[in-house]
Structure formats: C-alpha cells, structure tokens
Design an enzyme around this catalytic site. Sequence first.
Site, mmCIF file in Angstrom:
data_model
loop_
_atom_site.group_PDB
_atom_site.id
_atom_site.type_symbol
_atom_site.label_atom_id
_atom_site.label_comp_id
_atom_site.label_asym_id
_atom_site.label_seq_id
_atom_site.Cartn_x
_atom_site.Cartn_y
_atom_site.Cartn_z
ATOM 1 N N SER A 77 0.874 -1.199 0.179
ATOM 2 C CA SER A 77 -0.042 0.190 0.166
ATOM 3 C C SER A 77 1.071 1.062 -0.158
ATOM 4 O O SER A 77 1.925 1.032 0.905
ATOM 5 C CB SER A 77 -1.084 0.121 1.269
ATOM 6 O OG SER A 77 -1.725 1.255 1.174
ATOM 7 N N ASP A 108 8.121 7.654 -6.990
ATOM 8 C CA ASP A 108 7.709 9.148 -7.022
ATOM 9 C C ASP A 108 6.195 9.010 -6.844
ATOM 10 O O ASP A 108 5.554 9.915 -6.334
ATOM 11 C CB ASP A 108 8.379 9.023 -8.152
ATOM 12 C CG ASP A 108 7.849 8.016 -10.058
ATOM 13 O OD1 ASP A 108 7.682 7.403 -9.910
ATOM 14 O OD2 ASP A 108 8.444 8.740 -10.853
ATOM 15 N N ASN A 138 11.689 7.455 -11.750
ATOM 16 C CA ASN A 138 11.251 6.829 -13.087
ATOM 17 C C ASN A 138 10.007 7.873 -14.113
ATOM 18 O O ASN A 138 10.011 7.131 -14.865
ATOM 19 C CB ASN A 138 10.648 5.462 -12.813
ATOM 20 C CG ASN A 138 9.791 4.693 -12.289
ATOM 21 O OD1 ASN A 138 8.441 5.674 -12.836
ATOM 22 N ND2 ASN A 138 9.782 3.992 -12.123
ATOM 23 N N HIS A 214 3.355 -1.624 -16.716
ATOM 24 C CA HIS A 214 3.298 -1.656 -15.222
ATOM 25 C C HIS A 214 2.760 -2.717 -14.904
ATOM 26 O O HIS A 214 1.508 -3.260 -15.417
ATOM 27 C CB HIS A 214 2.756 -0.106 -14.681
ATOM 28 C CG HIS A 214 2.869 -0.516 -13.391
ATOM 29 N ND1 HIS A 214 3.391 -0.131 -12.508
ATOM 30 C CD2 HIS A 214 2.114 -1.222 -11.870
ATOM 31 C CE1 HIS A 214 3.476 -0.194 -11.043
ATOM 32 N NE2 HIS A 214 2.463 -0.348 -10.783
ATOM 33 N N ARG A 272 -10.881 5.901 30.266
ATOM 34 C CA ARG A 272 -9.979 6.746 29.722
ATOM 35 C C ARG A 272 -8.641 6.712 30.266
ATOM 36 O O ARG A 272 -7.507 7.296 29.929
ATOM 37 C CB ARG A 272 -10.107 7.936 28.437
ATOM 38 C CG ARG A 272 -11.027 8.934 29.470
ATOM 39 C CD ARG A 272 -11.231 10.339 28.379
ATOM 40 N NE ARG A 272 -12.016 10.832 28.622
ATOM 41 C CZ ARG A 272 -11.643 12.642 29.015
ATOM 42 N NH1 ARG A 272 -10.432 13.421 27.614
ATOM 43 N NH2 ARG A 272 -12.733 13.644 29.216
ATOM 44 N N GLU A 320 -2.381 10.980 12.223
ATOM 45 C CA GLU A 320 -2.019 9.168 12.343
ATOM 46 C C GLU A 320 -1.830 8.431 11.742
ATOM 47 O O GLU A 320 -1.392 7.228 12.343
ATOM 48 C CB GLU A 320 -4.482 9.426 13.062
ATOM 49 C CG GLU A 320 -4.972 9.987 13.632
ATOM 50 C CD GLU A 320 -5.358 11.758 13.525
ATOM 51 O OE1 GLU A 320 -4.704 11.891 11.432
ATOM 52 O OE2 GLU A 320 -5.412 12.640 13.935
#
Lengths: 581, 581
Positions: A77, A108, A138, A214, A272, A320
């Site tokens: 990813s 890139d 490239n 590709h 919390r 995040e």
Amino acid sequence: MAVLLADHLRYDFTDPGRAGNDHLIFSKGHASPLLYAMYKAAGAITDDELLTFRRLGSRLEGHPTPRLPWVEVATGSLGLGLPAGVGLAWSGQRLYGSPDRVWVLCGDSELAEGSIWEAFEQAGYEHLDHLTAVIDVNRLGQRGETRHGWDTAAYARRIGAFDWHTIEIDGHDVAAIGRAYDEAVRMSGRPTAILARTLKGRGVAAVENAEGAHGKPLPDPEEAIAELGGIRDIRVRVQVPAVAAARREAITAEHGHVSLPRYPRGEKVATRTAFGDALVALGAARDDVVVLDGEVSDSTRTEGFASKYPDRFFECYIAEQQMVAAALGMQARGLVPFAATFATFFSRAFDFVRMAAISRANLKLVGSHAGVSIGEDGPSQMGLEDLALFRAVHGSVVLYPCDANQTAALLATLAAGRGIGYLRTTRGGTPVIYPPGEAFPVGGSKVLRSGDADRATIVAAGVTVHEALAAADALAADGIAVRVIDLYSVKPVDAQTLRAAAEATGSFVTVEDHWPEGGIGDAVLAAFANGHQPPRVTKLAVHTMPGSATPAEQLHAAGIDAKAIEAAVRTLVDAGQAGAG
Amino acid sequence: MAVLLADHLRYDFTDPGRAGNDHLIFSKGHASPLLYAMYKAAGAITDDELLTFRRLGSRLEGHPTPRLPWVEVATGSLGLGLPAGVGLAWSGQRLYGSPDRVWVLCGDSELAEGSIWEAFEQAGYEHLDHLTAVIDVNRLGQRGETRHGWDTAAYARRIGAFDWHTIEIDGHDVAAIGRAYDEAVRMSGRPTAILARTLKGRGVAAVENAEGAHGKPLPDPEEAIAELGGIRDIRVRVQVPAVAAARREAITAEHGHVSLPRYPRGEKVATRTAFGDALVALGAARDDVVVLDGEVSDSTRTEGFASKYPDRFFECYIAEQQMVAAALGMQARGLVPFAATFATFFSRAFDFVRMAAISRANLKLVGSHAGVSIGEDGPSQMGLEDLALFRAVHGSVVLYPCDANQTAALLATLAAGRGIGYLRTTRGGTPVIYPPGEAFPVGGSKVLRSGDADRATIVAAGVTVHEALAAADALAADGIAVRVIDLYSVKPVDAQTLRAAAEATGSFVTVEDHWPEGGIGDAVLAAFANGHQPPRVTKLAVHTMPGSATPAEQLHAAGIDAKAIEAAVRTLVDAGQAGAG
C-alpha cells in the site's frame, strides 16, 4: 539498490535480529522482484526459491511481507514504507543512540500520498539523520506519467522545504549513486532524500520508458535477458555491522511486576483515565513500552506517561497515519508501542492498521471518546464505527472495558499478548463495578446477573453495561429476571458463555454505543455462525445520525439507555418469545 | 473572518443554492462558534438560535454540519476542509468557469495532516487561483504548542514549494488582512495561503495565548464580555454575487436515457469492465456525472470515461483522501461524483467517507480488486474489509454484483439514488448469468435456485455466486436440493427473502470473499436481529492471511470455493440440522 547492497548497507543476513543491522524498506513494494534479487545476490535465498515468486505457498509474495525474515514491514500500500522507516529511525535515535541506518526505497508516484508528507515533516522536525529515502523518479506511474515526471527539482523543492537534505542524481550513474550515499551518511542533523532520475525498464527496449507496461510480464523474457548481458549469477558480500551495537542498557527484555492502579468500587472514573494511570504503571514495569499520540494526550490520557517517561513518548502531532506507521516501525525493533487518539480518528489510519496485520505486527491501539456518550461535540468526534473496523482486522483483539479496574487489567493483558490489539475507552466517568485485581482474559466475558428464571439475556459492553444493569434491576423489581453479560472482549468473543445463555434464556438484547453494523450485535450473532442455533436477538445500537446533546440525552436519543433496554426486553418477553428456544 | 464577511465574501444567505455564491469552509470545525457568530452577524440566524449552541435538537452542533443550509461540508475531523475546498474550486474552474471563490479557514495544528498536503499539491498543480486558505497560526494545538509555533515562515516555505502564493500577516491587523484578501483575489494561476499570526483567545486575559484552555468554557464569561467591549450586536451586510453566474450551459438538470451496455449470457466479463462500460453510458446520458480516480484508471476501468469525457474526469494521482474529499466538494455543487480505486485503498480515505455521511453527501464510491480472487498480487492489494467498512457508514448502500449486466444495472441505480453508495467489483472475468435489462433494486436479492425440497440455503454475492451455483448443481446431482440467493445488495439487505428462506430451508451457508467480520455473513444474521428467529448459519469467509497464488487457488485455500460450500452444506444436512427449523 546494487550500490547500496555492495557498499553501504550493514546487514547480517544470517542474523536478521542482530543489533546494529541496518533497515531496508521497499516503500514501493511492487518492486519486490528487485528486493528478492538482492536477497539472492546476498546469498540469503536460492535460485530455486527465487523462481517460486508469486506462487502458492511461496514466501516470495507479490509484495514483501515479514514471512521473509529480512522484511520488517509489509508494504504494497503505497505511502507506508517511509513513515514506517521514520518510526525505526526515530526510536533508533531516541532509545538506541542510532547504531543503525534506515534506507527506504520510494516510488515517485507515491509522493502524492499525504502520509509521505507526514513522514517528511516528522523526520525533518526530529532531525533523523540516519534515515535516507531513495526515490526512484522513473516518471511513470501505473497508468501513465506522474504529476512531475522527471522534474526532480520539483520534488527537491518540496522535500527540502521540510528540512531534508536533498540530492538529485542520474539514477543509472553508479559513481553518482555512491557519492550520494556517502553524502547521506555524512549528513548530520537532517535526513536525506536521494532523487534518482531513472528510466523504467532500462536496458530492455520493449518496455524501457514505455507506458502500459506496468505490472505486466515481459513480451520476450529471453530477449530481455540477452539485452541485459545474458544470464549472470552475481554474488555480493554484504558488510555486517562493524560492532555488535548493544541495545541501550535501559531497555531490557525482563519485565518487572506491573503495579496496576486500584479503584474502589462505586467511585466514578472514566476508563480513559484508568487507561492513562495503568499506562504509567506499565511504563514503570516495562521499559520496552513506548507510547505515541496524535496531539490529543490530554484527551486520551497518555499525558501521564508522557510526563513520566518523556524518552519513550513520541508526539506525532495530528498525523494519525504517521503515528500508526511509526508504531509499526518501532515494534519491528521489538518495542511494544501503544498508539492513542480518538477512536474515530483511527479511521484516518485504517489502511496502515490493515497493513500492520499483514506485517504480523505487535501493535496496541487505544481509542478514546467512543460513541454518542461523548455528548455535545457531535458526530465528527464520536467513535461509532471503530468496533466494525477493528473487528475486520485479521487476527485482532478488540477490548471494550466498562470500568476502571477492568480497563487497567485489560491494558496489562494487551501488553502481555502479541498481535494487533485495540482498546476502546469512554470519555465520561463510569462507576467502578469490579474489584481491583479481578482477571479479565482475552476471549472472556462476565456474567453480571444470572438466575434459573432468566427470561432473556442482555449483552452489553463499555458504557452500556451500566445501562444494562439498571434495566435488569428495574425488570427484576417487576418480577422479570434477566441475565446480563459484560462482553468486554468483543473479539475474540466468548462463544461458550453466549451459547449457554442462549440455551438458558432463549432471547437476547444486545446494546452498544456504535452503529448497528459490525459491532457487538454482529459479534454476538457471529458466535453462533458455525452451525449453532442462534437465539432471537433484538439489537439496540445507534440507528440515527446524532447531533449535539448531553451524554444522557445522547444515550436516550439513540435508544441505548436503560429505558430502551428495558422496553426491548419487555417486548421480547411479552411476545412470548422468551424462554428456552 | 470579520473582514472576509464584510468586504470579500460574495454570498446570498437567503439563497444558499444561488449560482455564483462563494464557498466558506471551516476546516477547523471546532471554531464553530465563530462560524455561527458570522451567521448571526449576517442575519441568517437569530440570537435565540445562537444560544442553542450544542444543545439537544439544535442545528448549531459542536462542529458544523449541512443541517445548516450554509454549510456545504461537515467538518470536525481535521484536514478535511481544505481538500474538500479543492474539490469545489477544481470543479468550479473546470466546469463552471470559476464564477465563485472558495475560502477555507484552516488551523495550524491540522497542517500536520497529510491530507492537507495532498490538497496543497493538487491545488497548486491545477492552478486553482479561486481557492484561498486562511490559516490561523495561533501557535496552540489542543494539548500545547504546535510543531512550528508562530513560525509562519516555516509554513510559507512548505506551502510555497507546492506552487501556492503565500502571504504572512499579523492576523489581528485589519488593514493587513484586507490587503491579503485583495492580493489573493488578484492572484492568477496560483491558489493563495494567508498565514495569519494570531493570539488564541485574544482580548480575554484569562485565556489569551494560554495553554490548557482549548475547548473549555471561559472561567468568567461576564468579565470576558466586558474585556471585549461589552455586549454588542454587530450586523454585516454581506454582498451577494454581482451577477447570477449561470451554470455552464452543458451541465443540465435533465438526464437522457442511459443506454447501458448489454452482455450476452455465458460470456466471461469482469464486473470492473462492465462498470467502466456502464460509466461511459452514464456519462453520455448525464452531464452532471463526474469521475475521480487515484491513478489506477487502467485497473478500476474508469479510463473509458476519462478518454470520452476528459473535462469531467479528475485525476487525483495516488492520493485517496484528496480524491474522496474532492468528490465531497463536487457533490456540494450538485454534481454526482463517482470515485474509484482498489477496494482496499478506500481504507486510506475512510475517515473522509465517515465524514461524508455526516455531510449527508451524495457520493458514489467504486472499489475494484475485491477479495482473494485477485490472485497473485497478495493481501496488500485485496479488498477484504471493505464490506465491513462501508456497511458501517451511516445510511450507506453497499452493492456487490456478480456479473456484467447486474453491474451495469446497479451502477445506473446508484447514480439515480442519493446518499453514499459503494459498488464492489471483481478483477477477473465472471460468467454473465443475468439477461440484459433485468432489474436489481437496492435492498433486493435474486433467488437463483429454489424448490420445495430445499434443505439449506446458500447466500453468496459477487464472485462466490458462481461458486455457490456450482456447489448447488453438484449437490442437486446427488439429490440434495438447496436454495441459492444472490445477495447483491449487502446493505440494505433483503430481510424478507432471507426470512422466507430461513423458514423454508432452516439452515444457511453464507459465503464471501471477505474477512469473516462485518461482511455478508454478518449482514445476513443482522437481518434477523429485530427479534426474528435466525436460521442456523455456517459462515464461510477468508479466515487465514492469504499469500500469493492463482485466483482459483486462493478461493480454494480460503475455503470459499464450490467444494468448500458443498462440504459445508453436506455437514449441515448430514448433522440433521437442516429442514424447517
């Protein structure tokens, strides 16, 4: 990569865990054939294994994963490798005195991902001079030319503005490459980006600098081999780290006893807050615990840890993705990272959580401000989908405590286990109902009300446990006995207790401060989804879009307060649908 | 904001839909009291309504939402407003000739979000000179100082590197503010960022430039009012757009007939290809349809639309957050955006999808490469959690076609409906089983095999429909009749058909190319979660982490192919658990 492998990388392929080993991350994970070719050249894998590429059972997958011992972080990813490298370099600098370097190969195209710029900002700000990004410019993305084509200056201007040192080179000039690496290694106080202008598919006429090639096999591989100089068997002797750089003395494998905070029953404490207290206790007992936060430590309550153990607290500001990726990088060093933000803002970094599962990562995530119970701030701040998201992470553990002692115990449990764990905390105070020291195993639950005459079962977790208890008491006063289960372990779920309750009481009311999809109700039903007879279930959850209101008004409006639970049980019972089914 | 409202904003508060109205987005949504005070000053809301702020039922929520007619995009998750503004400015420039300007108020803290840099890059690259970001550099984030404090030059250097015009000013100097707006309006070819150095809480000594005051009520509001000059009732006459800037003639409200592609039964066509074909047909019939892609148009198959309608195709490069946010901005203009990438990469932008639901947005998202059936590329590219994510979006529609004609029909259905719709497509070819022109309503399903002697029901969708049919045929040959349901509408789910099947056949096998959590199995069980008696269910899904392998090997390894389905049905039937329950 050839120059890096031969002259600059310090890595012992026979001992991937060796202290002082450099780190090599392919942020452009689709370049896996290049990575595997490097492993082959280094003698780490054989020709035969190389030829298993992308086949069933092979650890040489289409994109690299830690099924290979030399891969620290799964990629594929785009935009993940660099921020993960920041985590490695940042913890290396802060906790280990930088005995190793982090090399990240980027594409890139992936410079379009915002996560990459979070990484440039974080690394520049932290002066991570042991981090080098090698950017393969490239010109060609998957479907055509990138925004800036071969304009390495456009990238250099941007990256340089984030306080990186940048070097623009011809990526096929071996001498220039060597000089760039030397310069990067000498650079002090700044990370370095090497912008290498390359020709995609260089040396093979059929695909060189060609669009539409590709990810496709070569039209004529034999011809390509001939063009590239024929079959060769290049071996590279990779240098190992010069000295076995010791881990910083303070970081040990041994853990002291965790003295968890203890809360008296009946007191009102926000989970919390208990998380924050317990985190400090954990930090005292274990120096491999590190904490990351997205500039909300006053809300998530990691601020206590931050002030007590500033070395092990990593402020990621409101980024995040960088936070989760940094945690991913840090766990690759054997650290135990806890990353915290509002529950709902993990949706910002969810792709990286997903990828962390593919990395087989040991990562603890803590989301505060769950559900409508936060009150006035409104839906943008409410975690209403986090259970669905974290349940859908392969191999994850999802915990949702309802009181302070349970929170502290679950935090310790999370730290002791491996894998991706998620802890959901609540903003407002809830009464302490469990004694200090009570055990809450992963995959367990607590039956809080139970009797032979139970006519239904209420399954709740977190803030709704208290609503469920109130409803059960009101119903009991009216002669209707119901069972109450605190399903603090949302995943894995305590199927045995749920099945026993289904058999005994016939009908269930599930109640959760979450959208109806993917949360506690679905988890309960899924416990029966291997051929068992499920009970009748009425699922109470947040069915309408909330606005602003007080916490109590929110629970009422969503139909998940004690009154709503009571009404749902009465409907089930009145309809004569209760009783052993 | 006062200077903007008084002198530069062109907006008709009596007609929020008026062509030529400017757009004002509070990317720092927590500054909602300021926004509502502007509405009050403009005469859009009353004093009484202003005092309902954050109360139950009030449309003046803690963070702005389109419950207020002047709010186009809900904010409150930082880093969203600017990329949404890019969507408004980009479509304004491309399709409407920029009759209006887009003003976005950003916080300094949120400049840490990568999505903001995706926006800077996209806007600079597209020369969006009608976009102005006003950045409130007040130095203080929620929990303390930001990375760069008051160093506006640090921001200017970064933002300028992305080809924006930048202006640094004292944010309390009214004349300087006016000059900056004038400069932004005159600027041609570049968007402008105004970096305004401000004092947080200026003029109220108790909180001015103080840490620890974020999001908290003032200690003494009466004193603060006195310090600020006493109670005043400022009214501002906001200028309306000078001319009723007409929509570009080509964009009409009327739609022609959609001539969907027709595929002969038995042919093998990938649903992603059918999506691409149908999208072109939709584009021919409706000029309000726009398409966005994350540089994978050759994979998602939006490339056909891109080449036929280049004006209405928006290339977002690999920046999924910017893509979804741009779509969000475009739908605020009344356009109907379709945004496409790999199913799993929507997890990158999921926070923005969540926020789009709070925006009550009309947004169509199409995810290709669903599930293990993609084959060799491995888990990083597989959408295995997308159904769980999109089901957990409030009010969403989730569709998952199994053949080409169904895909085309569902695409047209999505375009005709309002709200957030998700279409899941498959990489490989699947046989066409439905005739062209068949209707597939949202919330429906198709019963593909059915008889009085059915002993179980198989519920499938997408690629597993074909596996289910093969299993049913094999079982039928062995004298075991089973029902097969194509659950193409995963949300809303066809509860009626499922309940009828449960009654008739007793047991279910659900089968999905997705993790076990939050997908089809959970959706099926949830259809019974309002007190109905659920059937026994065996849930087949992807339980182990896939690697690389062929599509057929993947389906087999995951236990979701015809053989696995057949075995699951036999187990249910053999155990004597089948039959009306």
